[in-house]
Enzyme design. Structure first.
Site, short mmCIF file in Angstrom:
data_model
loop_
_atom_site.label_atom_id
_atom_site.label_comp_id
_atom_site.label_asym_id
_atom_site.label_seq_id
_atom_site.Cartn_x
_atom_site.Cartn_y
_atom_site.Cartn_z
N LEU A 6 33.85 39.09 45.51
CA LEU A 6 32.31 39.33 45.88
C LEU A 6 31.60 39.67 44.67
O LEU A 6 32.13 40.60 43.92
CB LEU A 6 32.07 40.60 46.74
CG LEU A 6 30.71 40.93 47.16
CD1 LEU A 6 29.63 40.08 47.86
CD2 LEU A 6 30.52 42.08 47.99
N ASP A 7 30.69 38.93 44.13
CA ASP A 7 29.89 39.49 42.96
C ASP A 7 30.95 39.29 41.55
O ASP A 7 30.37 40.01 40.58
CB ASP A 7 29.20 40.70 42.96
CG ASP A 7 28.38 40.67 44.24
OD1 ASP A 7 27.77 39.60 44.62
OD2 ASP A 7 27.98 41.82 44.65
N GLU A 8 31.89 38.58 41.63
CA GLU A 8 32.89 38.70 40.69
C GLU A 8 32.86 36.99 39.95
O GLU A 8 33.61 37.07 39.04
CB GLU A 8 34.33 38.99 40.88
CG GLU A 8 34.46 40.40 41.51
CD GLU A 8 34.48 41.47 40.45
OE1 GLU A 8 34.54 41.11 39.19
OE2 GLU A 8 34.75 42.66 40.89
#
Lengths: 299, 299, 299, 299
Positions: free
Chosen positions: D243-245
């Site tokens: 997530l969001d990486e």
């Protein structure tokens, strides 16, 4: 202090002893990149960075800057340059080799306001401005105290328009004596004669305290204040004989508002001036700028 | 779509039914803030935001904007304004009360290029531009397809300098019929007559596609390209009878480089134009701007 | 050099001998502005600048900063402060008067990297950082050569975590001896103990080389490089006992791209660090900052 | 409206029918540029733009993007690609030819907040987003009214974590039916499964409403407000299973201050989100992005 800088310069020279830059321009035509990259490959050059640009892909002018390394560069320089003559000829190129360890000799001219000079000295002390600052010339004594403690000679040469020629004669003598490569007008408020400008063509960098072409000439902050602008700017450019009309290298702006009077704008603007000038000079020192007509290509 | 917006406007009106703004200017003198804040306190106003500015703390002009809430504002408006007359008189103030739920009626003028119009419609649809866009007037048919689906009437009025007066007559009739409060020139490429400008003084907002005062007049991107600038800008200002010389509300810039030709600069510039214009209009709608001489105070 | 600065400071003190600032915070309630402005009016104060802010117009916390001038301020200070006690009491205010000519005494802490220190010295020499830089403390000898020529004492105090307490004892002794008002950690790479932080609460300003809360802790540029960010930043904040968690005063960023490795990011970041720190310090010196909870209001 | 866009797309295809892009990466080694430029020269390619980058000039990874034109490209494509196989093999390259007139098919996913969707539609209507927007998928009905008038099908597919698999099945069916090349998550607030992400590897572009890696996860504006940051940001990245990486394409920020509460930050942030997302998508459509590890090279 001088020795601190000298050490940094020596280290820089050593790290970059095998590094060169090749700057090219010619009419755009098929096969340039192919020929140049073949040449470099055959001469065992390791390409570090390469940039190219064509004003118009259909019949424009072509520009290229390649930074590369060659083992034992010093021993191979002559052959390298000689061999490249053939490539140059076949494309009718202008081409220059620059050697990164030939650190440029810089002269700084300044009048009363020291902020741009101080910024350059700051960057220099930090090791971020890789030049040999050989001398500072000023028509005021104001900045002597900043300069001499760093081991840089400071020449006070009073100037005004009546004695312009003899002043410039003395300046040119000093600049030639020190074999100066680049002259920075760090808020030097005297006009230079066509003779001076011609002598150091594309080697004089000025900072103008406005977002050119707005507010050409004197007192830009006062005029910006009276016009009620919401941004003020600064412009660094090569000096030509048309006042504030030379090829622009870099510009930047800062936001102001109704609370900022002319004095406040001047303060805010000084901060923009110093960063714009410092960036322009670094690009010049890194051989990133090609002047073409009245414009710059900055690679 | 219209009903979607209408709903947002209604919600906004309801939330702000007790909210007002007081805009003041007068010669700076002791006791202004004290008198105004005493007045508001005595009238049970809750201050939401307050800004003030003096051109010169020693004998300048004083400006103030206060946003406040009063319970049952509508029932108290008349008394509030009447009571304030005394304060006004004692300081020889210019003062205006604005009521936040009186959403301004806006007309948008556009020629061929729709990017600024589209931005305003976008912001409007998003609920970020709290105005009643009553009509769009254009000397081209190009933008009709963007406007009518939103339920906004689109008036095509061909224009050129020979028929300027009769065109403006028709425009003024429409604007007065719709009781327009603010006219936005969203890249409207016709010059307005002094009569038109006078009729809507300080109510016409223009976007100029350069960083004024650089590149006043026609074809700024072409001229910026030929000058070799490294930044291009846009300026939003109130329209006066001097072309591109009116009070500046907002300016901004975007970075360009040697790779950008005039067409690329135009594309990049359009993005600056639309955000600059949108900000200027929002400040106007929020009653944040006071025009003073040829400048703006933006609170 | 010292005398050059001393002259500037003296001139500043003289110009501002009648100028004061009043900083207020209390629970928001009706009548505050009215009472304060009435008080200032009755004491013949000329308001130069006034800012206010409420965290929430319906029951929040109220903050105000007023800069004003009073004729013969020095002779009237006692009466002014005494008279204000009543206003304070009736609104349960925290309120402080600051006198502009009481130039703050500053200590700068630095480790190996001198760029932030150099920036502050630069701004100071330019007359843009109105403080009395009383001493520099470092756990390295590196920066002595920059500091002593300016007439500022340089204390070399080696430090590491094993001798932290005795190091801080010596530091505190020096700071108290010099009656220091503000401590700047200009890239000082030692952790401070809770005792030290408590002793100088809201008086220690740090610069962290990342855009907090991203990259809290060590080696932010390396981590930014590995994450592949497109912007790097710097944050100036008051020091609390939670590492890099204190109230943020100012932040800024610079654009990077894939060509920038960790070393290049560090160079670019240093330029952001120095401007962010300088701005934060100037606001502190101008009494523009109120700390509230873990946030700052910067007027 | 559809026909207005269709016309623009047709014009674009026609202008670019002979234009291609070659994207390369391989281990850095001598002779790559020479071989590639020789190849292009021998195939009568006119180079329009060329960019290259090496992670480390001494043994890193090499990346290159060349945009070029070849007369009668369509008739020569097969031979061009076949002939290049030899170059590819000799340097163990990954290489892809992209043809500019093969306009990419795009799907946009959106939840409740329409600002990013509206921006993309805006840019598309302006002719600045050269894609075929084939469909919009949403778990809400909110945006239907913006989409359908433009002639774009709008699929309402309610979603929550309990029915994720069957929702994605339907989505994937639609995406494959429309032969979608790129999926834009324009504030789509549902988590995608590893299966979905794998199916469209490096083809899903998300906008996260914070300056990553700060404020990963939910409610970034609320958390930014509570931390008291002075800048808020947005990040566009390729979606991976962390997530969001995923690899960051573009980031930008906007200044906020103590007056901005979480709601105000959200408004300000939306403007950053939409410009960051639009830039990222344009670069993707122009084949300017190479994903390498968890980073992007953006030429």
């Amino acid at each position: 202090m001088k020795s601190y800088i000298a050490e940094k310069i020596d280290a820089f020279k050593n790290v970059n002893k095998n590094r060169a830059r090749l700057l090219i321009n010619c009419a755009d035509q098929p096969g340039i990149v192919s020929a140049v990259s073949k040449f470099l490959h055959e001469h065992d050059a390791n390409i570090i960075e390469s940039n190219q640009y064509t004003t118009d892909p259909h019949g424009g002018e072509f520009f290229m800057r390649i930074e590369f390394e060659v083992e034992e560069l010093k021993a191979n320089v002559e052959k390298l340059e000689a061999d490249f003559e053939e490539v140059k000829r076949s494309f009718s190129m202008e081409a220059t080799f620059k050697y990164v360890d030939e650190v440029k000799k810089m002269a700084i001219f300044v009048s009363k306001e020291p902020h741009c000079l101080l910024e350059l000295l700051w960057e220099w002390q930090s090791g971020d401005l890789m030049a040999d600052i050989s001398l500072v010339i000023s028509n005021h004594e104001t900045s002597r105290a900043f300069v001499e403690p760093l081991g840089i000679p400071y020449y006070y040469i009073p100037a005004n328009k009546d004695i312009r020629n003899q002043v410039e004669e003395e300046q040119i003598r000093l600049l030639q004596e020190h074999e100066i490569d680049v002259i920075v007008l760090a808020r030097y408020m005297q006009i230079l004669t066509p003779n001076f400008v011609e002598t150091f063509k594309n080697k004089i960098i000025n900072i103008h305290h406005s977002f050119l072409p707005a507010f050409i000439g004197a007192k830009p902050y006062e005029r910006a204040y009276h016009r009620g602008v919401k941004l003020i700017g600064a412009t660094s450019h090569y000096v030509t004989n048309d006042l504030d009309e030379g090829p622009i290298i870099e510009q930047d702006i800062s936001r102001v508002d109704h609370r900022d009077n002319a004095a406040a704008m001047k303060k805010i603007g000084q901060s923009v001036e110093r960063s714009v000038l410092a960036r322009a000079i670094k690009w010049h020192l890194d051989d990133r700028i090609i002047v073409y007509g009245n414009k710059t290509i900055v690679f």
